[in-house]
Design a protein around this motif. Structure first.
Motif, PDB file in Angstrom:
ATOM      1  N   THR A  88      42.509  31.418  38.084  1.00 47.43           N
ATOM      2  CA  THR A  88      41.756  32.511  38.707  1.00 47.43           C
ATOM      3  C   THR A  88      42.620  33.754  38.822  1.00 47.43           C
ATOM      4  O   THR A  88      42.171  34.874  38.545  1.00 47.43           O
ATOM      5  N   LEU A  89      43.873  33.559  39.212  1.00 45.02           N
ATOM      6  CA  LEU A  89      44.813  34.673  39.311  1.00 45.02           C
ATOM      7  C   LEU A  89      44.986  35.345  37.951  1.00 45.02           C
ATOM      8  O   LEU A  89      44.986  36.583  37.848  1.00 45.02           O
ATOM      9  N   CYS A  90      45.096  34.536  36.905  1.00 45.32           N
ATOM     10  CA  CYS A  90      45.251  35.071  35.550  1.00 45.32           C
ATOM     11  C   CYS A  90      44.017  35.860  35.123  1.00 45.32           C
ATOM     12  O   CYS A  90      44.122  37.008  34.693  1.00 45.32           O
ATOM     13  N   SER A  91      42.839  35.252  35.260  1.00 45.42           N
ATOM     14  CA  SER A  91      41.627  35.885  34.742  1.00 45.42           C
ATOM     15  C   SER A  91      41.277  37.155  35.492  1.00 45.42           C
ATOM     16  O   SER A  91      40.872  38.156  34.883  1.00 45.42           O
ATOM     17  N   TYR A  92      41.437  37.161  36.822  1.00 45.36           N
ATOM     18  CA  TYR A  92      41.061  38.340  37.598  1.00 45.36           C
ATOM     19  C   TYR A  92      42.051  39.480  37.417  1.00 45.36           C
ATOM     20  O   TYR A  92      41.656  40.656  37.355  1.00 45.36           O
ATOM     21  N   ASN A  93      43.332  39.183  37.321  1.00 46.90           N
ATOM     22  CA  ASN A  93      44.294  40.263  37.093  1.00 46.90           C
ATOM     23  C   ASN A  93      44.151  40.834  35.690  1.00 46.90           C
ATOM     24  O   ASN A  93      44.311  42.049  35.492  1.00 46.90           O
ATOM     25  N   PHE A  94      43.823  39.984  34.726  1.00 39.69           N
ATOM     26  CA  PHE A  94      43.539  40.466  33.374  1.00 39.69           C
ATOM     27  C   PHE A  94      42.316  41.370  33.384  1.00 39.69           C
ATOM     28  O   PHE A  94      42.311  42.452  32.784  1.00 39.69           O
ATOM     29  N   HIS A  95      41.272  40.935  34.096  1.00 40.47           N
ATOM     30  CA  HIS A  95      40.041  41.722  34.185  1.00 40.47           C
ATOM     31  C   HIS A  95      40.309  43.082  34.820  1.00 40.47           C
ATOM     32  O   HIS A  95      39.817  44.111  34.325  1.00 40.47           O
ATOM     33  N   TRP A  96      41.081  43.103  35.897  1.00 41.84           N
ATOM     34  CA  TRP A  96      41.321  44.366  36.581  1.00 41.84           C
ATOM     35  C   TRP A  96      42.291  45.259  35.816  1.00 41.84           C
ATOM     36  O   TRP A  96      42.205  46.486  35.897  1.00 41.84           O
ATOM     37  N   TYR A  97      43.191  44.661  35.052  1.00 36.83           N
ATOM     38  CA  TYR A  97      44.055  45.468  34.189  1.00 36.83           C
ATOM     39  C   TYR A  97      43.205  46.253  33.195  1.00 36.83           C
ATOM     40  O   TYR A  97      43.517  47.409  32.862  1.00 36.83           O
ATOM     41  N   LEU A  98      42.100  45.655  32.744  1.00 36.13           N
ATOM     42  CA  LEU A  98      41.205  46.315  31.795  1.00 36.13           C
ATOM     43  C   LEU A  98      40.171  47.202  32.471  1.00 36.13           C
ATOM     44  O   LEU A  98      39.406  47.872  31.788  1.00 36.13           O
ATOM     45  N   SER A  99      40.140  47.193  33.821  1.00 37.78           N
ATOM     46  CA  SER A  99      39.080  47.901  34.559  1.00 37.78           C
ATOM     47  C   SER A  99      39.617  49.071  35.368  1.00 37.78           C
ATOM     48  O   SER A  99      38.965  49.509  36.319  1.00 37.78           O
ATOM     49  N   ALA A 100      40.752  49.586  34.993  1.00 32.94           N
ATOM     50  CA  ALA A 100      41.366  50.643  35.793  1.00 32.94           C
ATOM     51  C   ALA A 100      40.578  51.947  35.780  1.00 32.94           C
ATOM     52  O   ALA A 100      40.796  52.820  36.619  1.00 32.94           O
ATOM     53  N   ASN A 101      39.645  52.086  34.833  1.00 33.16           N
ATOM     54  CA  ASN A 101      38.868  53.333  34.741  1.00 33.16           C
ATOM     55  C   ASN A 101      37.476  53.199  35.331  1.00 33.16           C
ATOM     56  O   ASN A 101      36.642  54.076  35.158  1.00 33.16           O
ATOM     57  N   ALA A 102      37.196  52.090  36.023  1.00 29.54           N
ATOM     58  CA  ALA A 102      35.865  51.910  36.610  1.00 29.54           C
ATOM     59  C   ALA A 102      35.592  53.008  37.628  1.00 29.54           C
ATOM     60  O   ALA A 102      36.477  53.417  38.369  1.00 29.54           O
ATOM     61  N   THR A 103      34.338  53.472  37.676  1.00 25.44           N
ATOM     62  CA  THR A 103      34.000  54.581  38.578  1.00 25.44           C
ATOM     63  C   THR A 103      33.278  54.115  39.832  1.00 25.44           C
ATOM     64  O   THR A 103      33.022  54.900  40.722  1.00 25.44           O
ATOM     65  N   SER A 104      32.919  52.828  39.896  1.00 27.35           N
ATOM     66  CA  SER A 104      32.132  52.349  41.031  1.00 27.35           C
ATOM     67  C   SER A 104      33.005  51.857  42.180  1.00 27.35           C
ATOM     68  O   SER A 104      32.500  51.514  43.229  1.00 27.35           O
ATOM     69  N   GLU A 105      34.308  51.798  41.971  1.00 26.04           N
ATOM     70  CA  GLU A 105      35.227  51.450  43.044  1.00 26.04           C
ATOM     71  C   GLU A 105      36.028  52.679  43.438  1.00 26.04           C
ATOM     72  O   GLU A 105      36.130  53.637  42.694  1.00 26.04           O
ATOM     73  N   ASN A 106      36.631  52.626  44.611  1.00 30.85           N
ATOM     74  CA  ASN A 106      37.432  53.745  45.068  1.00 30.85           C
ATOM     75  C   ASN A 106      38.868  53.301  45.337  1.00 30.85           C
ATOM     76  O   ASN A 106      39.766  53.550  44.541  1.00 30.85           O
TER      77      ASN A 106
END
Length: 280
Positions: A48-66
């Motif tokens: 879970t740690l691997c998959s979520y950190n990988f996902h967020w590494y690819l999601s740094a440009n998301a506009t729906s989070e602050n």
């Protein structure tokens, strides 16, 4: 300092990995599974740690989070390190269950495919155009890893209680995922990521959410006829009731703490309630 530590715990995905642990513990307890549960818990935490950190590494440009996006942009190296550590440890424990390679391989593939559309090149970008069931997919992955896989590894408790528990957990997670997709629908449209939430109007989304919670309540109540106590059933239903109450609030308040602590935490909340009580 406390806020920094809390953000670190939450945004490194240590919290969501802990949620996965508690959900597996509840599955083991309520269905009385017998297998190497400790090794599987380590596998689940680090995968879970691997998959979520990988996902967020690819999601740094998301506009729906602050707050989370700013934190991610400032800690991209940390996300990569945690992805690597999670991968190495979970790969090591993968071989502890190598006889179940088919079921474990399915979990690894499904987990990767959820984040794959964020790889904006080659066949991965194409996935974003066909991922209409994105919400269903994520809910299924969570149910698969925390519920179906332990039952498959145990391989002695395939019964109606197992089916109902899988259904109950899937539908609760799906209802929570609908709220996340509602918040992300504008970003998903701009990014070309398709889901049922981007297609449905407001009424359709509300009906989908209500139907999911109704199915959750029915399948959970059905566990009473499969040897679970009334108290256990009530405790299992509590997160669904809280999710229903929070639904109109979460459609207006997009706080990262509401979503990544409260709503994510609801997936494992009943685990905290049932862990200290007899399951019969």
């Amino acid at each position: 300092m406390l806020k920094y530590l809390f953000d670190w715990f939450l945004f490194t995905s240590c919290f969501i990995a802990g949620c996965a642990l508690l959900m597996v513990i509840q599955t083991n307890q309520l269905l009385q599974l017998q297998y190497d549960g400790t090794a599987y818990l380590v596998f689940v935490f680090f995968s879970t740690l691997c998959s979520y950190n990988f996902h967020w590494y690819l999601s740094a440009n998301a506009t729906s989070e602050n707050i989370r996006v700013r934190w991610t942009q400032q800690h991209k190296i940390l996300h990569l390190v945690l992805t690597g550590v999670g991968f190495l440890v979970s790969a090591w424990y993968f071989f502890r269950f190598i006889e179940h390679w088919f079921w474990l391989g399915g979990a690894a593939l499904l987990t990767f495919l959820y984040s794959a559309p964020k790889l904006r090149y080659g066949p991965f970008a194409w996935l974003s155009r066909i991922a209409v069931g994105k919400t269903l997919f994520l809910a299924f992955v969570w149910m698969y890893v925390t519920t179906f896989l332990p039952i498959a590894i145990d391989n002695h408790h395939w019964n109606m209680a197992a089916l109902l528990f899988c259904t109950s957990r899937f539908l609760l997670i799906y209802a929570i995922c609908i709220i996340f997709d509602y918040r992300d629908r504008d970003y998903d449209k701009q990014a070309g990521i398709r889901s049922m939430i981007t297609y449905f109007n407001e009424r359709g989304i509300n009906n989908l959410f209500a139907g999911s919670l109704a199915g959750f309540a029915i399948s959970t109540a059905g566990l009473y006829f499969n040897e679970l106590s009334v108290l256990t059933i009530v405790l299992l239903l509590i997160p669904g009731a809280i999710t229903a109450v929070l639904y109109p609030v979460a459609k207006k308040n997009f706080s990262d703490y509401l979503y990544y602590f409260v709503l994510d935490g609801l997936m494992m909340f009943s685990s905290l309630l049932t862990i200290f009580i007899p399951n019969k």
